[in-house]
Write a protein that holds these residues in place. Structure first.
Motif, short mmCIF file in Angstrom:
data_model
loop_
_atom_site.label_atom_id
_atom_site.label_comp_id
_atom_site.label_asym_id
_atom_site.label_seq_id
_atom_site.Cartn_x
_atom_site.Cartn_y
_atom_site.Cartn_z
N ALA A 117 0.83 -1.21 0.00
CA ALA A 117 0.00 0.00 0.00
C ALA A 117 0.87 1.26 0.00
CB ALA A 117 -0.94 -0.01 1.20
N ALA A 118 1.95 1.26 0.77
CA ALA A 118 2.83 2.43 0.84
C ALA A 118 3.47 2.72 -0.51
CB ALA A 118 3.91 2.22 1.90
N LYS A 119 3.93 1.70 -1.20
CA LYS A 119 4.50 1.92 -2.54
C LYS A 119 3.47 2.53 -3.47
CE LYS A 119 8.02 -1.71 -2.51
NZ LYS A 119 8.44 -2.99 -3.12
N CYS A 120 2.23 2.07 -3.38
CA CYS A 120 1.16 2.59 -4.22
C CYS A 120 0.87 4.06 -3.90
CB CYS A 120 -0.09 1.74 -4.01
SG CYS A 120 -1.50 2.20 -5.02
N VAL A 121 0.78 4.40 -2.62
CA VAL A 121 0.51 5.78 -2.22
C VAL A 121 1.67 6.69 -2.62
CG1 VAL A 121 0.23 7.31 -0.21
CG2 VAL A 121 -1.09 5.18 -0.37
N LEU A 122 2.90 6.24 -2.43
CA LEU A 122 4.05 7.07 -2.80
C LEU A 122 4.12 7.27 -4.31
CD1 LEU A 122 6.72 5.71 -0.32
CD2 LEU A 122 5.62 7.97 -0.28
N ALA A 123 3.79 6.26 -5.09
CA ALA A 123 3.76 6.42 -6.54
C ALA A 123 2.69 7.43 -6.94
CB ALA A 123 3.51 5.07 -7.22
N ASP A 126 3.94 10.92 -6.01
CA ASP A 126 4.99 11.36 -6.93
C ASP A 126 4.37 11.84 -8.24
OD1 ASP A 126 7.66 11.83 -7.64
OD2 ASP A 126 7.85 9.84 -8.54
N GLU A 127 3.41 11.11 -8.73
CA GLU A 127 2.78 11.45 -10.01
C GLU A 127 1.83 12.63 -9.91
OE1 GLU A 127 -0.49 9.49 -12.99
OE2 GLU A 127 0.95 8.13 -12.04
N VAL A 128 0.98 12.62 -8.91
CA VAL A 128 -0.11 13.61 -8.83
C VAL A 128 0.32 14.87 -8.08
CG1 VAL A 128 -2.45 14.04 -7.97
CG2 VAL A 128 -1.88 11.85 -9.05
N LEU A 129 0.98 14.70 -6.94
CA LEU A 129 1.33 15.84 -6.11
C LEU A 129 2.69 16.43 -6.45
CD1 LEU A 129 0.17 14.52 -2.63
CD2 LEU A 129 -1.09 15.97 -4.25
N LYS A 130 3.49 15.66 -7.20
CA LYS A 130 4.85 16.09 -7.55
C LYS A 130 5.66 16.41 -6.30
CE LYS A 130 3.61 16.14 -11.92
NZ LYS A 130 3.40 14.85 -12.48
N ARG A 131 5.43 15.64 -5.24
CA ARG A 131 6.15 15.85 -3.98
C ARG A 131 7.55 15.28 -4.08
NH1 ARG A 131 3.89 19.38 -0.33
NH2 ARG A 131 1.66 19.25 -0.59
N ARG A 132 8.50 16.01 -3.55
CA ARG A 132 9.87 15.52 -3.51
C ARG A 132 10.12 14.68 -2.27
NH1 ARG A 132 11.30 15.00 -7.99
NH2 ARG A 132 13.46 14.94 -7.43
N MET A 141 11.98 8.78 9.72
CA MET A 141 12.74 8.78 8.48
C MET A 141 12.00 9.59 7.43
SD MET A 141 12.02 4.94 7.23
CE MET A 141 11.04 4.74 5.78
N PHE A 142 12.70 9.94 6.40
CA PHE A 142 12.10 10.63 5.27
C PHE A 142 12.19 9.73 4.06
CE2 PHE A 142 13.30 13.91 8.18
CZ PHE A 142 12.23 14.78 8.15
N VAL A 143 11.15 9.71 3.29
CA VAL A 143 11.13 8.93 2.06
C VAL A 143 11.29 9.91 0.92
CG1 VAL A 143 9.76 7.39 0.62
CG2 VAL A 143 9.57 7.25 3.11
N ARG A 144 12.30 9.73 0.13
CA ARG A 144 12.51 10.61 -1.03
C ARG A 144 12.12 9.83 -2.29
NH1 ARG A 144 14.95 14.84 0.98
NH2 ARG A 144 16.51 14.64 2.57
N PHE A 145 11.44 10.52 -3.17
CA PHE A 145 11.05 9.89 -4.42
C PHE A 145 12.23 9.85 -5.37
CE2 PHE A 145 7.16 9.76 -2.65
CZ PHE A 145 6.39 10.89 -2.68
N ALA A 146 12.24 8.86 -6.22
CA ALA A 146 13.32 8.74 -7.20
C ALA A 146 13.21 9.81 -8.26
CB ALA A 146 13.26 7.37 -7.86
#
Length: 146
Positions: A117-123, A126-132, A141-146
């Motif tokens: 679920a986390a991978k899905c939400v982060l994807a 990344d696509e919709v919100l363009k969050r870094r 921890m911080f999760v940074r998008f590729a």
């Protein structure tokens, strides 16, 4: 009013907006001592769970992101929540990014559902919100998008 939130799907999961009819499932989950043992420590009352439900939908209304209710795709069983929120919590270091959180009922722990679920939400973020970045205080921890 039901907000127009995205429905996300993975191989095993359906993530959709919370609805009023989810309230009994939320109450059952948040009253479970196993769930709250590391999140506040005390089972939540129906009033506290109601405030949580309002917070879940309120994030969507104000920020265009929030929490999803998570269901097992094959059984349609409610299994937990995952999402992004603006919690404005008093913690150090302070979170300057949307905070990601998740809670799954104990019978679904250890089976990879939260990671899926986390991978899905982060994807989606990344696509919709363009969050870094997305923060998670659960693991500090911080999760940074590729």
């Amino acid at each position: 009013m039901v907000l127009d939130t995205p429905v996300l799907m993975t191989e095993r999961l359906v993530l959709r907006t919370h609805r009023l009819e989810d309230f009994p499932d939320l109450c059952a989950m948040w009253s479970d001592p196993e769930i709250v043992k590391f999140i506040g420590g005390s089972p939540q009352t129906p009033e506290q769970v109601w405030q949580r439900l309002l917070r879940y939908t309120g994030n969507w209304a104000l920020f265009n992101y929030g929490y999803w209710a998570v269901f097992d795709k094959s059984t349609q069983q409610y299994i937990g929540n995952i999402g992004l929120a603006e919690n404005h919590r008093e913690i150090e270091p302070s979170l300057r990014y949307p905070e990601m959180g998740w809670t799954f009922i104990p019978s679904f722990h250890g089976k990879g559902y939260a990671l899926e679920a986390a991978k899905c939400v982060l994807a989606w973020a990344d696509e919709v919100l363009k969050r870094r970045c997305v923060a998670s205080s659960m693991k500090k921890m911080f999760v940074r998008f590729a």
